[in-house]
Design an enzyme around this catalytic site. Structure first.
Site, PDB file in Angstrom:
ATOM      1  N   GLY A  57     -10.338  32.450 134.592  1.00  0.00           N
ATOM      2  CA  GLY A  57     -10.649  31.848 133.434  1.00  0.00           C
ATOM      3  C   GLY A  57     -10.038  32.512 132.172  1.00  0.00           C
ATOM      4  N   CYS A  58      -8.983  33.567 132.330  1.00  0.00           N
ATOM      5  CA  CYS A  58      -8.197  34.022 131.424  1.00  0.00           C
ATOM      6  C   CYS A  58      -6.837  33.371 131.222  1.00  0.00           C
ATOM      7  CB  CYS A  58      -8.337  35.504 131.116  1.00  0.00           C
ATOM      8  SG  CYS A  58     -10.118  36.257 131.047  1.00  0.00           S
ATOM      9  N   GLU A  59      -6.336  33.167 130.145  1.00  0.00           N
ATOM     10  CA  GLU A  59      -4.689  32.720 129.782  1.00  0.00           C
ATOM     11  C   GLU A  59      -4.095  34.059 130.440  1.00  0.00           C
ATOM     12  OE1 GLU A  59      -2.119  32.324 126.221  1.00  0.00           O
ATOM     13  OE2 GLU A  59      -3.821  31.031 126.092  1.00  0.00           O
ATOM     14  N   ASN A  60      -4.237  35.283 130.139  1.00  0.00           N
ATOM     15  CA  ASN A  60      -3.509  36.328 130.740  1.00  0.00           C
ATOM     16  C   ASN A  60      -4.398  37.026 131.777  1.00  0.00           C
ATOM     17  OD1 ASN A  60      -3.090  36.678 127.450  1.00  0.00           O
ATOM     18  ND2 ASN A  60      -1.089  36.601 128.478  1.00  0.00           N
TER      19      ASN A  60
END
Length: 145
Positions: A57-60
């Site tokens: 659930g994190c962009e990076n």
């Protein structure tokens, strides 16, 4: 395996962060300060960048690990491929490192981001990533209560 110690929660705590950000009125200045913080968080060795430590659930890509110290406090460590996300992680570590699980569960980890003027500037995906990190930290702390 020995991890390089990080200064967050020991040398750099909430008061130091408030002081660092107090004169940063423009978002660009706060952004640069986040990047500076990210540089103070040592990179995780490749062998610790394991799938079970990677947050979804994190962009990076973000990794968050922990261990329970003998004195009942928690030690957290982590890394991210993104400098802003790594700076966000550093701010979280400054609040939770060396705290007891009960204390970590009670903390309002988002409040500091509001006080630093960061939360309202985050993109939707980074905000989601911050939520994911906070929820994971709370779940980890609950394991030991």
């Amino acid at each position: 395996m020995m991890l390089a110690p990080h200064p967050f929660g020991t040398d750099i705590g909430t008061e130091q962060l408030l002081s660092l950000f107090s004169d940063k009125k423009q978002w660009e200045d706060r952004y640069r300060q986040l990047i500076q913080l990210s540089k103070q968080l040592p990179p995780l060795p490749e062998e610790l960048k394991q799938q079970h430590l990677e947050l979804k659930g994190c962009e990076n890509r973000v990794w968050l690990g922990h261990q329970l110290n003998e004195d009942g406090t928690l030690h957290f460590y982590g890394d991210s491929e993104g400098r802003i996300v790594k700076g966000i992680l550093a701010i979280l570590l400054a609040q939770i490192e060396g705290q007891t699980p009960k204390h970590v569960v009670k903390l309002d980890l988002m409040q500091l981001f509001d006080r630093l003027g960061i939360h309202q500037q985050l993109s939707a995906s980074r905000s989601q990533g911050l939520d994911s990190l906070v929820n994971t930290i709370k779940k980890i702390a609950l394991l030991y209560i």
